[in-house]
Enzyme design. Sequence first.
Site, PDB file in Angstrom:
ATOM      1  N   MET A  24       0.817  -1.211   0.000  1.00  0.00           N
ATOM      2  CA  MET A  24       0.000   0.000   0.000  1.00  0.00           C
ATOM      3  C   MET A  24       0.858   1.272   0.000  1.00  0.00           C
ATOM      4  SD  MET A  24      -2.972  -1.147   2.707  1.00  0.00           S
ATOM      5  CE  MET A  24      -3.957   0.338   2.429  1.00  0.00           C
ATOM      6  N   HIS A  25       0.193   2.389  -0.195  1.00  0.00           N
ATOM      7  CA  HIS A  25       0.698   3.741   0.065  1.00  0.00           C
ATOM      8  C   HIS A  25       1.711   4.269  -0.940  1.00  0.00           C
ATOM      9  CE1 HIS A  25      -1.220   2.945   3.862  1.00  0.00           C
ATOM     10  NE2 HIS A  25      -0.265   2.150   4.297  1.00  0.00           N
TER      11      HIS A  25
ATOM     12  N   ASP B 131      -2.613  -5.063   0.444  1.00  0.00           N
ATOM     13  CA  ASP B 131      -2.067  -6.358   0.845  1.00  0.00           C
ATOM     14  C   ASP B 131      -2.736  -6.938   2.075  1.00  0.00           C
ATOM     15  OD1 ASP B 131      -0.942  -4.397   2.467  1.00  0.00           O
ATOM     16  OD2 ASP B 131       1.137  -4.944   2.034  1.00  0.00           O
TER      17      ASP B 131
END
Length: 479
Positions: A77-78, A233
């Site tokens: 992520m991110h 995830d």
Amino acid sequence: MYIGLDLGTSGLKALLIDEDQKVVAEAAAPLTVSRPAAGWSEQSPADWLAAASAAMDGLAAAASLGQVKGIGLSGQMHGATLLDASGDVLRPCMLWNDTRSYKQAAALDAAPLWREVSGNIVFPGFTAPKVMWVQQNEPAVFEKIAKVLLPKDYLRLWLTGEAVSEMSDAAGTSWLDTGKRDWSDALLASSDLSRDHMPSLVEGSEISGKLRKELADRWGLPDGVVVAGGGGDNAASAVGVGVVNAGEAFISLGTSGVLFAASDAYQPDPETAVHTFCHALPDTWHQMGVILAATDALNWYAGLVGSDAASLTGELGELRAPGRAMFLPYLGGERTPHNDAQIRGSFTGLEHATDRTAGAVAVLEGVTHAIRDSYDALASTGTKFERLIAVGGGSRSVYWLQAIATSLDMPVQVPVAGDFGGAFGAARLALMAATGAGAEVASIPEISKVVEPVKDLTQSFADAHGRYRETYQALRGLS
């Protein structure tokens, strides 16, 4: 049949399951991380495409893909993947564990609107402060940004030609109205961006596009294979392990450590540094405590003493009471509950008797104490824990699971041998998107064993956790 692609930090995994959700074949390709400066963590998106190509080639070589109906995506992520108007990548992607934008994160978080709308602290690892860092430090790059994509969604763009994200991953950007499950125009405007810079949104179990014909032909897939929204995830892993209902939770001992609890309601509490995100399924959310170094800390220590993680944990035997040596696993800062990008790890209480094994025990205990911090933070929001399942590479260590069960004073369930992580969850989401099935396909796998707390040691671990918190406060004063 259905394919799950999981874009991790250290590699990409492809998993093929049949109609009964049995694993038919799998393949993987490695990835590396670049750390050009302190606090920086980057990857080239071109490497993700190369890894996906290699993994899919491996899958096609291992099994016929002619009956595949859907592909699901899971991923780290991110990450800030910045594209220009031609779709070209403008700079290396800043990853989830890149903390260079801590000043920008603090500036955004100081405005109450961000917590009110996103439901979360603006952490340095999130996407919005990274883009703000680019605006302030690489203005020529910022001016060329036409689209901001998360890592797995860049894979989707390659697979389908569509710029689409889904709710669970989008919630980790800081630009999502997490309660409404939609981009926030106000937060985007605060970043000098608009919806035009964002991908469109679907739920994780919905269709986001179809596989491009040239790729279908390359790997022997039929025409019209759908690509599901997928999930970040951890949300995808939750679908894989069946944590989709309130009261169900899992702990993931991977590079980072995650305590994830499903929720049927939106109940943010940013002050606890608990992450409140959308789940990968419609009308569901989750709360999550995140520590940045779990097996990463153990692997770091193993390298320090010239060993490997499996050898170290294999030497430990029965669970023992915590010793004097204590480790704080903040190798690259910490999230829950501290929100401290600048804090760094430490060993304390070392003495002549501290040998390699004692150091390994201290590392496992340090991560365990950090997980207890997250557990306490989630519990303070009203989160219920009726079932806790362990996943990730670190869950192979019975010693570690015993320590966690004892520290939390609750049993930890271990699934039967198999992969129930992000790739499996992504494949399940592909099944849902292709068939219209709902959350009923996301069942909890068969449990092979239950690791019970060692009752004689629960108080010792509670006392050690108190010392751990005191040590953190002292260390914070030095950072």
